[in-house]
Write a protein that holds these residues in place. Sequence first.
Motif, PDB file in Angstrom:
ATOM      1  N   THR A   1       0.832  -1.205   0.000  1.00 43.54           N
ATOM      2  CA  THR A   1       0.000   0.000   0.000  1.00 43.54           C
ATOM      3  C   THR A   1       0.864   1.251   0.000  1.00 43.54           C
ATOM      4  O   THR A   1       0.558   2.240  -0.670  1.00 43.54           O
ATOM      5  N   ARG A   2       1.948   1.215   0.767  1.00 44.18           N
ATOM      6  CA  ARG A   2       2.866   2.367   0.826  1.00 44.18           C
ATOM      7  C   ARG A   2       3.411   2.699  -0.555  1.00 44.18           C
ATOM      8  O   ARG A   2       3.444   3.868  -0.952  1.00 44.18           O
ATOM      9  N   HIS A   3       3.832   1.679  -1.295  1.00 46.40           N
ATOM     10  CA  HIS A   3       4.366   1.915  -2.637  1.00 46.40           C
ATOM     11  C   HIS A   3       3.319   2.550  -3.542  1.00 46.40           C
ATOM     12  O   HIS A   3       3.580   3.545  -4.216  1.00 46.40           O
ATOM     13  N   LEU A   4       2.120   1.957  -3.560  1.00 45.29           N
ATOM     14  CA  LEU A   4       1.081   2.450  -4.468  1.00 45.29           C
ATOM     15  C   LEU A   4       0.665   3.867  -4.108  1.00 45.29           C
ATOM     16  O   LEU A   4       0.480   4.718  -4.984  1.00 45.29           O
ATOM     17  N   THR A   5       0.529   4.146  -2.813  1.00 41.76           N
ATOM     18  CA  THR A   5       0.113   5.482  -2.383  1.00 41.76           C
ATOM     19  C   THR A   5       1.138   6.537  -2.780  1.00 41.76           C
ATOM     20  O   THR A   5       0.791   7.600  -3.308  1.00 41.76           O
ATOM     21  N   MET A   6       2.413   6.252  -2.555  1.00 36.51           N
ATOM     22  CA  MET A   6       3.447   7.237  -2.862  1.00 36.51           C
ATOM     23  C   MET A   6       3.638   7.396  -4.362  1.00 36.51           C
ATOM     24  O   MET A   6       3.899   8.510  -4.844  1.00 36.51           O
ATOM     25  N   ILE A   7       3.514   6.305  -5.124  1.00 36.91           N
ATOM     26  CA  ILE A   7       3.605   6.422  -6.576  1.00 36.91           C
ATOM     27  C   ILE A   7       2.424   7.236  -7.102  1.00 36.91           C
ATOM     28  O   ILE A   7       2.574   8.078  -7.994  1.00 36.91           O
ATOM     29  N   ALA A   8       1.234   7.023  -6.529  1.00 34.78           N
ATOM     30  CA  ALA A   8       0.065   7.815  -6.931  1.00 34.78           C
ATOM     31  C   ALA A   8       0.265   9.285  -6.599  1.00 34.78           C
ATOM     32  O   ALA A   8      -0.138  10.172  -7.356  1.00 34.78           O
TER      33      ALA A   8
ATOM     34  N   ALA B   1      -4.732   5.090  -2.310  1.00 33.64           N
ATOM     35  CA  ALA B   1      -4.088   5.907  -3.340  1.00 33.64           C
ATOM     36  C   ALA B   1      -5.077   6.899  -3.942  1.00 33.64           C
ATOM     37  O   ALA B   1      -4.751   8.074  -4.156  1.00 33.64           O
ATOM     38  N   ILE B   2      -6.305   6.448  -4.203  1.00 32.61           N
ATOM     39  CA  ILE B   2      -7.325   7.330  -4.749  1.00 32.61           C
ATOM     40  C   ILE B   2      -7.668   8.430  -3.754  1.00 32.61           C
ATOM     41  O   ILE B   2      -7.896   9.582  -4.111  1.00 32.61           O
ATOM     42  N   GLY B   3      -7.697   8.074  -2.474  1.00 33.35           N
ATOM     43  CA  GLY B   3      -8.003   9.057  -1.443  1.00 33.35           C
ATOM     44  C   GLY B   3      -6.964  10.151  -1.313  1.00 33.35           C
ATOM     45  O   GLY B   3      -7.250  11.220  -0.767  1.00 33.35           O
ATOM     46  N   SER B   4      -5.754   9.885  -1.822  1.00 34.14           N
ATOM     47  CA  SER B   4      -4.696  10.906  -1.740  1.00 34.14           C
ATOM     48  C   SER B   4      -4.746  11.894  -2.893  1.00 34.14           C
ATOM     49  O   SER B   4      -4.014  12.888  -2.888  1.00 34.14           O
ATOM     50  N   ILE B   5      -5.617  11.642  -3.878  1.00 35.60           N
ATOM     51  CA  ILE B   5      -5.658  12.483  -5.067  1.00 35.60           C
ATOM     52  C   ILE B   5      -5.969  13.931  -4.713  1.00 35.60           C
ATOM     53  O   ILE B   5      -5.343  14.867  -5.224  1.00 35.60           O
ATOM     54  N   TRP B   6      -6.947  14.152  -3.824  1.00 41.08           N
ATOM     55  CA  TRP B   6      -7.330  15.524  -3.493  1.00 41.08           C
ATOM     56  C   TRP B   6      -6.149  16.288  -2.903  1.00 41.08           C
ATOM     57  O   TRP B   6      -5.983  17.490  -3.141  1.00 41.08           O
ATOM     58  N   LEU B   7      -5.297  15.577  -2.132  1.00 39.26           N
ATOM     59  CA  LEU B   7      -4.148  16.230  -1.512  1.00 39.26           C
ATOM     60  C   LEU B   7      -3.145  16.675  -2.562  1.00 39.26           C
ATOM     61  O   LEU B   7      -2.629  17.800  -2.528  1.00 39.26           O
ATOM     62  N   ARG B   8      -2.886  15.804  -3.536  1.00 32.18           N
ATOM     63  CA  ARG B   8      -1.956  16.150  -4.605  1.00 32.18           C
ATOM     64  C   ARG B   8      -2.497  17.289  -5.449  1.00 32.18           C
ATOM     65  O   ARG B   8      -1.773  18.234  -5.797  1.00 32.18           O
TER      66      ARG B   8
END
Length: 528
Positions: A31-38, A251-258
């Motif tokens: 999960t860490r890899h996918l989240t940070m790559i996203a 990863a999808i949930g981090s989209i708004w932050l990016r």
Amino acid sequence: MESKKTGDVSSIHEEPVDHGADTDLRRLLSTRHLTMIALGSSIGMGLWLGSGTSLTQGGPAGIFLGYCLAGSMIWSVSHSIGEMATLYPLPSAFVQWTEKFVCPSAAFALGWAYWFSYVITIANELQGIVTVLHFWTHAVPTAAWITIFWVVIIFINIGAVTIFAEVEVVAATIKFGWIFVVIISLIVVSAGGAPKGGAIGFRYWNSMPFTHHFKGFLAVMPTCIFAMSGSENAGLVAAETSNPRKAVPRAIGSIWLRLSLFYLLGSLMVSITVSPKNPDLFGGSGTNASPFVIAYRDAGLQPLAHMMNAVIFISVLSTGSISVYAGSRTTMGLAHLGMAPKQFGRADKIGRPWLGLIVTISLGGGLAYLNVSNSSANVFTWFSNLTSLFTLFGWGLICLSHIRMRYAWKIQGRSPVDLPWKSWTYPYAAWWGLSWCIILMVVEFYLAVWPLGKNTSAKTFFANYVSVIAVLIIYLGARIYHGGPWWVDASTIDLDAQRRFYMDHDTEKGRGKGVANKAAKVMSFLLK
């Protein structure tokens, strides 16, 4: 996880090899890899350098509104990816979803168009590295810089996928941490707290919000789309993730932050600290520097200017590396669909698809040498226009695949509650993303015929719009070859083929993962 048909019940009890989507890929990423790559996959040349071109063409309001619109689109696309990548984590993701839910001809056109867009991005990021390094020195020839960092990208990708992922985690962490420095420091600069320049405030917003009126705003959109391209790569990485049901929604949930931190606040910081008329902006007549670097330099903060340039260098190199990864996985998915030579579908024992890697890296690096005889700004414009159109085509088909997937799910009598992850934005976000992709492809046709600041010519039109023509030719050629209906019949789609089944106790490590895989094999065997 899709299970291969064994033909023997006893084979279910064997300890499974954890392959991704029944390919030679391995589920080694967390999960860490996918989240940070996203978080970091699309933060590269488009934002750090291309925002200078956008600021010149569209003005402060133009660039900010452009990123708002593009951001709403990729947010919508990401939610479509979230549902489908959790349910169908496949090596070339959206290509295989398109084949399953739309039609094989569209998948063929999308797959090869997207692969070429990754190749173009590799070339664009390599020539972007040269622009970044020219801030420090012009002593090294352009071809030498391209060659050096082409080799660096090769080494990042020829190791195990976990090495690639860790490199990207480090790069994403640097990008993500630095954006806080950028926001705080440029607010201080705008308020007059820097050694030079005095207070700026919203001076440029008041004096020239749109530098070229509405047409200037339209001209900003290709660069904004190019800057956000790559966000969809989270869908590709899902095939090599041990538990997509856990990793993909995060990863999808981090989209708004990016979107908010990098693009919206980042573009706002540029618009309140740098004049759209500054000749040193990328694409101008001066040093062709990043607007972020110019903001620090003109404020008398030279150390921060050097640090900013170093972060841009890392970002550009990272995006080039991700494009190699994505391109090689796209060819693997095409091979599994019978749309590329079968050799592209093979990987070695640690999950490296060698043929896809070699072809993608070789062509991408070769195209980068166009920068040797042309200006970096011109090459960037050519490549970003081509990539933005391929991206719009891809985003549109992702949204369309999601709409068709939900339609097939409904007419086959299944409930949305049976989905392993359900987006709260459906159907509005999917239709929003699809509609704007179509509208912006029409807008780019308008800009190709009547370009900003240039006369209408066949050369300009084909340079800016040839990718759409290429996609149409490939699609129609595939239609002639495959024949059949224009749409896949939703009532006949096998919704369990290629599906990943989950158990409530799925974990990323340990015995839980083995139990989940065995349960998935049993379930798949019973279904068959």
